[in-house]
Write an enzyme that holds these catalytic residues in place. Structure first.
Site, short mmCIF file in Angstrom:
data_model
loop_
_atom_site.label_atom_id
_atom_site.label_comp_id
_atom_site.label_asym_id
_atom_site.label_seq_id
_atom_site.Cartn_x
_atom_site.Cartn_y
_atom_site.Cartn_z
N VAL A 180 -11.56 -24.62 14.61
CA VAL A 180 -10.91 -25.01 13.35
C VAL A 180 -9.44 -24.65 13.43
O VAL A 180 -9.09 -23.48 13.60
CB VAL A 180 -11.56 -24.30 12.13
CG1 VAL A 180 -10.88 -24.74 10.84
CG2 VAL A 180 -13.06 -24.57 12.08
N THR A 181 -8.55 -25.65 13.31
CA THR A 181 -7.12 -25.35 13.25
C THR A 181 -6.70 -25.18 11.79
O THR A 181 -7.41 -25.60 10.89
CB THR A 181 -6.27 -26.46 13.90
OG1 THR A 181 -6.29 -27.63 13.06
CG2 THR A 181 -6.77 -26.82 15.30
N GLY A 228 -6.09 -20.19 8.93
CA GLY A 228 -5.58 -18.97 8.30
C GLY A 228 -5.67 -18.96 6.79
O GLY A 228 -5.54 -17.91 6.16
N SER A 250 -5.64 -36.91 3.57
CA SER A 250 -5.39 -36.60 2.16
C SER A 250 -5.51 -37.87 1.36
O SER A 250 -5.25 -38.97 1.88
CB SER A 250 -3.97 -36.03 1.99
OG SER A 250 -3.61 -36.01 0.63
N TYR A 298 4.76 -36.53 4.09
CA TYR A 298 3.38 -36.04 4.11
C TYR A 298 2.39 -37.21 4.02
O TYR A 298 1.44 -37.30 4.81
CB TYR A 298 3.18 -35.07 2.94
CG TYR A 298 1.81 -34.44 2.88
CD1 TYR A 298 1.48 -33.39 3.74
CD2 TYR A 298 0.87 -34.86 1.95
CE1 TYR A 298 0.22 -32.78 3.66
CE2 TYR A 298 -0.38 -34.25 1.87
CZ TYR A 298 -0.70 -33.22 2.74
OH TYR A 298 -1.94 -32.63 2.67
#
Length: 254
Positions: free
Chosen positions: A13-14, A17, A151, A164
């Protein structure tokens, strides 16, 4: 012997964090996967493993691992493949590309630097990770599932987010193309399109703007990162074995 939707699988999984990446690590480990959490911020992925992933899987944190990774650096991505092969003797067969950044501004005011930064992480980073790990899976003759986080703004756009929205629209096209190429290796590729989810990125939205956006969500609330992580885990499992090249909205109806 662990049980669960993805028991016995190795997952990378990137962007692990915080936000969706952290939630994905939590749910994947709860469902039996061994998780490699990667993020540019190493301390945050150590926290993901120690405080979230190991607890969710009911295991100690030695089987899972935290790694520092800049997804936009091709040599760092290639090195990670080799590191994982040494440590686990096998490539991960679930890849979640969740690393993403925003550098919002009006089109007329956006700097070329802010445009490029977002493309490099969100689009090129997804490409580099997908390419390197799909190659490792094909070389090991292993079936797999790649889940790329796009997204909902990829479909509809959003004010202040030309960079984005463009990067996330690219992720959809790239996922569909990769699905067509990798199907013969039994590697599935899908894109997940979250709407307004309660993550650090959303916390930067001004309150007044947020209230206006929530009025457009039929379910009347922000999504929880875990709700997106449940979809990611389903796409990583054999329960979704005939789903590839799909772009799945998870927006509360927005």
């Amino acid at each position: 012997m662990s049980t669960g939707l993805v028991a016995g699988r190795l997952a990378l999984v990137t962007g692990a964090g915080s936000g969706l990446g952290r939630a994905a690590c939590q749910v994947l480990s709860r469902e039996g996967a061994t998780v490699i959490a990667a993020d540019k911020n190493y301390d945050s992925v150590v926290e993901t493993i120690k405080k979230h992933t190991a607890l969710a899987s009911g295991s100690n944190d030695t089987e899972h691992s935290a790694v520092e990774l800049d997804v936009s650096d091709s040599s760092a991505v290639r090195n990670l493949v080799q590191t994982i092969l040494k440590q686990y003797k096998s490539p991960p067969t679930i890849i979640v590309n969740s690393a993403g950044i925003t550098r919002d501004n009006w089109l007329l005011k956006m700097s070329e630097e802010d445009y490029s930064l977002v493309q490099n992480v969100n689009l090129k980073g997804t490409f580099l990770v997908m390419q390197a790990f799909a190659k490792a899976m094909t070389e090991a003759s292993l079936p797999g599932s790649i889940i790329n986080i796009s997204s909902i703004v990829a479909k509809y756009g959003n004010m202040g987010q030309t960079n984005y929205a463009g990067s996330k629209a690219g992720v959809i096209g790239m996922s569909q193309s990769a699905a067509k190429e990798l199907g013969k290796f039994n590697i599935r590729v899908n894109a997940v399109l979250p709407g307004m989810i309660d993550t650090p990125i959303v916390k930067t939205v001004p309150e007044k703007v947020m209230q206006g956006m929530l009025r457009m969500v039929p379910l009347g609330r922000l999504g929880n990162p875990t709700e997106v992580a449940e979809l990611i885990t389903f796409l990583g499992s054999d329960k979704s074995s005939f789903i590839t090249g799909a772009s799945i909205d998870i927006t509360g109806g927005w």
